[in-house]
Motif scaffolding. Sequence first.
Motif, PDB file in Angstrom:
ATOM      1  N   PHE A  43      28.934   7.327  -0.447  1.00 41.58           N
ATOM      2  CA  PHE A  43      29.318   7.883  -1.747  1.00 41.58           C
ATOM      3  C   PHE A  43      29.872   6.822  -2.694  1.00 41.58           C
ATOM      4  O   PHE A  43      30.290   7.141  -3.803  1.00 41.58           O
ATOM      5  N   ASP A  44      29.885   5.560  -2.292  1.00 38.21           N
ATOM      6  CA  ASP A  44      30.431   4.507  -3.143  1.00 38.21           C
ATOM      7  C   ASP A  44      29.601   4.336  -4.413  1.00 38.21           C
ATOM      8  O   ASP A  44      28.373   4.337  -4.377  1.00 38.21           O
ATOM      9  N   PHE A  45      30.301   4.169  -5.525  1.00 38.19           N
ATOM     10  CA  PHE A  45      29.702   3.876  -6.829  1.00 38.19           C
ATOM     11  C   PHE A  45      30.127   2.464  -7.198  1.00 38.19           C
ATOM     12  O   PHE A  45      31.203   2.006  -6.816  1.00 38.19           O
ATOM     13  N   VAL A  46      29.298   1.755  -7.943  1.00 36.77           N
ATOM     14  CA  VAL A  46      29.583   0.353  -8.234  1.00 36.77           C
ATOM     15  C   VAL A  46      30.965   0.225  -8.875  1.00 36.77           C
ATOM     16  O   VAL A  46      31.350   1.005  -9.744  1.00 36.77           O
ATOM     17  N   GLN A  47      31.745  -0.771  -8.416  1.00 34.46           N
ATOM     18  CA  GLN A  47      33.126  -0.895  -8.882  1.00 34.46           C
ATOM     19  C   GLN A  47      33.635  -2.325  -8.693  1.00 34.46           C
ATOM     20  O   GLN A  47      34.409  -2.605  -7.784  1.00 34.46           O
ATOM     21  N   PRO A  48      33.225  -3.273  -9.549  1.00 37.42           N
ATOM     22  CA  PRO A  48      33.736  -4.640  -9.429  1.00 37.42           C
ATOM     23  C   PRO A  48      35.262  -4.676  -9.512  1.00 37.42           C
ATOM     24  O   PRO A  48      35.874  -3.945 -10.293  1.00 37.42           O
ATOM     25  N   ARG A  49      35.867  -5.544  -8.712  1.00 40.83           N
ATOM     26  CA  ARG A  49      37.324  -5.586  -8.628  1.00 40.83           C
ATOM     27  C   ARG A  49      37.985  -6.135  -9.892  1.00 40.83           C
ATOM     28  O   ARG A  49      39.172  -5.870 -10.132  1.00 40.83           O
ATOM     29  N   ASN A  50      37.273  -6.904 -10.693  1.00 37.52           N
ATOM     30  CA  ASN A  50      37.910  -7.541 -11.839  1.00 37.52           C
ATOM     31  C   ASN A  50      38.018  -6.632 -13.054  1.00 37.52           C
ATOM     32  O   ASN A  50      38.595  -7.017 -14.070  1.00 37.52           O
ATOM     33  N   LEU A  51      37.477  -5.408 -12.966  1.00 36.55           N
ATOM     34  CA  LEU A  51      37.561  -4.454 -14.071  1.00 36.55           C
ATOM     35  C   LEU A  51      38.266  -3.171 -13.620  1.00 36.55           C
ATOM     36  O   LEU A  51      38.241  -2.814 -12.440  1.00 36.55           O
ATOM     37  N   ASP A  52      38.867  -2.493 -14.579  1.00 37.81           N
ATOM     38  CA  ASP A  52      39.660  -1.290 -14.308  1.00 37.81           C
ATOM     39  C   ASP A  52      38.765  -0.056 -14.303  1.00 37.81           C
ATOM     40  O   ASP A  52      38.999   0.910 -15.041  1.00 37.81           O
ATOM     41  N   ILE A  53      37.758  -0.058 -13.458  1.00 37.40           N
ATOM     42  CA  ILE A  53      36.718   0.974 -13.484  1.00 37.40           C
ATOM     43  C   ILE A  53      37.223   2.268 -12.850  1.00 37.40           C
ATOM     44  O   ILE A  53      37.836   2.234 -11.776  1.00 37.40           O
ATOM     45  N   PRO A  54      36.970   3.409 -13.473  1.00 34.18           N
ATOM     46  CA  PRO A  54      37.319   4.680 -12.830  1.00 34.18           C
ATOM     47  C   PRO A  54      36.572   4.853 -11.508  1.00 34.18           C
ATOM     48  O   PRO A  54      35.448   4.382 -11.348  1.00 34.18           O
ATOM     49  N   THR A  55      37.206   5.516 -10.565  1.00 34.09           N
ATOM     50  CA  THR A  55      36.543   5.896  -9.319  1.00 34.09           C
ATOM     51  C   THR A  55      35.826   7.211  -9.570  1.00 34.09           C
ATOM     52  O   THR A  55      36.463   8.223  -9.859  1.00 34.09           O
ATOM     53  N   MET A  56      34.491   7.200  -9.500  1.00 38.29           N
ATOM     54  CA  MET A  56      33.726   8.389  -9.875  1.00 38.29           C
ATOM     55  C   MET A  56      33.890   9.531  -8.878  1.00 38.29           C
ATOM     56  O   MET A  56      33.896  10.700  -9.257  1.00 38.29           O
ATOM     57  N   PHE A  57      34.008   9.183  -7.582  1.00 35.29           N
ATOM     58  CA  PHE A  57      34.293  10.203  -6.575  1.00 35.29           C
ATOM     59  C   PHE A  57      35.486   9.733  -5.763  1.00 35.29           C
ATOM     60  O   PHE A  57      35.429   8.728  -5.062  1.00 35.29           O
TER      61      PHE A  57
END
Length: 748
Positions: free
Chosen positions: A343-357
């Motif tokens: 269920f992982d969605f792309v999420q680079p560590r250097n950006l404050d990306i929302p966790t989609m699930f």
Amino acid sequence: MASSLLPGCLTALLAATSSPAAAQEVVIDRSADGRISIRAVRVNEPIEIDGELTEAVYRDIQPISDFIQQIPDEGAPASERTEVWVFFDDDNLYVTAKNYESVPEVDWVANEMRRDTSQLRTNDSFSVMLDTYLDRRNGVAFLVSPIGGFSDFAIANEGDRGRGVNFDWNIVWDSRVGRFDGGWTVEMEIPFRSLRYEPGEEQLWGIQFRRIIRRLNEASYLTELPISAALGNSLVAGMWRISEAGDLEELQVPPRNFNLEIKPYGLGTLTTNRRATPPVDNEAEQQYGVDVKFGITNNLTADFTYNTDFAQVEVDERQVNLTRFNLFFPEKRDFFLEGRGNFDFVQPRNLDIPTMFFSRRIGLEQGQIVPIDAGARLTGKIGNVDVGALNINTDGSDLPGIESTSFSVLRLKQDVFGRSTVGVMLTDRSNSLAGDGSNQLYGIDGSFDFLDDYSIDTYFAKTESPGLPDQDQSYMGNFDYNGDRYGLTAGYLVVEKNFNPEIGFKRRNNFKQMQSSARFSPRPASIDWIRRFNFQALTQSYWSADLDELETRQHQLIFNTEFESSDQFQVSISDDFEMLTRPFAIARGVTLQPGDYDFTNYEVFYRLGAQRRFSGRFSMRFGDFWSGENTAFGYDFGRIEISPQLSIEPGYLINQVKLPEGEFRTELGRARVTYTFSPRMYFSGLVQYDSNASSFSTNFRFRWEWAPGSELFLVYSDDRDTSPFGDPRSFELRNRGWAIKFNRLFQI
């Protein structure tokens, strides 16, 4: 002359051909594309899993050896010899290793026995990785330490810089360790029924071996790996580079039989809650439930849960929050952890990306536990597509202000090119928190890895929520070059003000983030006690997405030294800007007013290597803070080894803040004590103090895996209202709970 040489030559030839080495069967070779290949050997009699290596097959088959260092000396022969054998029979795969040591056992690093704990990865160990789909990007791995501690974990998308490694993936398997004059041995027995693989009797898998020698801070592998795959100086990350693994050939697996696992449980609890309305005092309850796992095909597994309970889960570790934004607490519930990689969605560590699930949105709401009635999950792989589907129903009928809700998630991710993926995600919450109606999220993402160290990530996502029309999108583009000597990142992220992932998590809202960093990391050959220097410069800024006003900016310089002992020393300076558009209550009785704040602070820390008997990080931070100053002292990531069975993990953090608006002090302390009876039985206690919440809490757990996959838990927890610096006599009980839980795994 010739006649005198002939008898000698014949004698030498006879000696060579009659020696055990010459009689041994060779099982390692190179395939047509130059990749190392290993031939699996069928055994007609079962291998006894005792760590003794006494069966005749060990004398008949030449072991696999000649491991190659990845770190510290890239490409050099391993410092110690390792010999490996791979066998199979109708039911199991066997992986056995003989690990030579030139030092006595007292010098080995082996101080942890608990299954799956992170401390195992700071011990000496032998590991095997199996790429059962041969997709060169996903695999499962098994680790064993010299004193029998063991771990199993799943690797998705070559680890995805750590995010794609699931250490909570657990299957039924067995291992034993032993000793010989000059080292230690390990035997692993992995049932075929515990693994997923493509249909067909004849199988070709990917395989990798790893040996970690902690006293040398060395990791060596079956195949040669670039040092950049260590992601700095990690001794474990090289295993994630699945595309560089060898081949396992001539493996024959049994036909897929009916594969069903049923795991019922019984639970008894005794609860006191003085803050409830009305208060609860020693209320006894009992309940029952069941989890079912069904292998639909070799590649797809369905999980079903009824009346799900998580009473055995350890409580969250408390955190101090001196920002305006949400804190992230990780998922700890087994049902949600097991298949999270799908269920992982792309999420680079250097950006404050929302966790989609974010699975903690299910069964936890408004600080309360919402019962889970039933749920189903489908995970696996169809061709080159990873599949994850989930539906969970919660029952909020007995909780005021909380509705019964259905949560659904669909995630599809397709392999493209050599090491890249593209995917889609859909989520649905039947009762939205924003108003009457439901909430949906639609997202597409791509992760493109090329050459050894380059990656480009991107996504686009949109939500639909009642009363939140328009400005409901989020999108991102990010470039990352992560070489061993140089590093470079550049990213851009947008989260609009009505983007509302209600089965996800976002730390802040309504912003555009721009980030870039550059790193120079030389390994000085002339200084034998230093492994690596790191010089890094970073800048990032946050602008409001709707008004395009600067809200946050940070410029940071970092200098880090990594020693050969694995200790680290770091100094950093940070120049920060914050704009407040509304009052911010940073502490009780202390409120910052709207305006611009520009401040500079400094941090220094020294971290002792995790393999030491006494380890941890000592830190100090000082300088400007908002309109005043903050001085912080801390000791965290601490561990004190009393014995291989007994350890203490202490930590304490103090912030002394002085502002014109008021002064305050925060203190956060914790200590975890663990006693391990065996790799499958342990007792742990977690004690925490949080001055912000005037809370002193305890959580004690006993876990015994009395049969493979079957467990007994005894749990006690409480929370008390206390302020030792304000009113030392205060120690009022807020809540207390006892729980006993028993489950049994049936494999059909």
